[in-house]
Design an enzyme around this catalytic site. Sequence first.
Site, PDB file in Angstrom:
ATOM      1  N   CYS A  34       0.832  -1.210   0.000  1.00  0.00           N
ATOM      2  CA  CYS A  34       0.000   0.000   0.000  1.00  0.00           C
ATOM      3  C   CYS A  34       0.859   1.250   0.000  1.00  0.00           C
ATOM      4  CB  CYS A  34      -0.860   0.054   1.260  1.00  0.00           C
ATOM      5  SG  CYS A  34      -1.925  -1.342   1.518  1.00  0.00           S
ATOM      6  N   CYS A  38      -2.624   4.959   2.865  1.00  0.00           N
ATOM      7  CA  CYS A  38      -3.754   4.021   2.755  1.00  0.00           C
ATOM      8  C   CYS A  38      -4.586   4.029   4.034  1.00  0.00           C
ATOM      9  CB  CYS A  38      -3.238   2.615   2.464  1.00  0.00           C
ATOM     10  SG  CYS A  38      -4.585   1.432   2.194  1.00  0.00           S
ATOM     11  N   CYS A  65      -2.680  -3.191  -3.240  1.00  0.00           N
ATOM     12  CA  CYS A  65      -3.882  -2.957  -2.429  1.00  0.00           C
ATOM     13  C   CYS A  65      -4.962  -2.388  -3.338  1.00  0.00           C
ATOM     14  CB  CYS A  65      -3.531  -1.962  -1.326  1.00  0.00           C
ATOM     15  SG  CYS A  65      -4.934  -1.310  -0.410  1.00  0.00           S
TER      16      CYS A  65
END
Length: 129
Positions: A34, A38, A65
């Site tokens: 990520c 995030c 992600c």
Amino acid sequence: MLSDPQSQYEAIQRREERLDGSFLTAVKTTGTYCRPSCRAKTPRTENVDFHPTAASAQLAGYRACKRSSPDAAPPARPAPGQSTLVGRAGALIEDGVVNPARTRRDQPDHDEKGSINGSARRTAPRGTI
């Protein structure tokens, strides 16, 4: 770019958007990587690896992600002190470089060679294309 894992982990705890694109967080338990910003739950320290690029995270076996789309380019934001497009346009108008009162009707349609607005433009008769 933050180089030590402790400061990188602190950045993901704060979800710092300004660091998007400088490193990626890979989570061992989920197999995903990520952006620092995030909004997913912050993983435990022992479950985190840090990677400089999406390619290095993918080579290590992680997938992107779906929430933060780290394999896409980070959103473009003007840097501090950098004006936006609208701000630059306003400055040009204020400086007199651009005159918004002047319209296209003020410009001649044809130059001395018969070109429209300075370029030779050909059009096909209507209905032939």
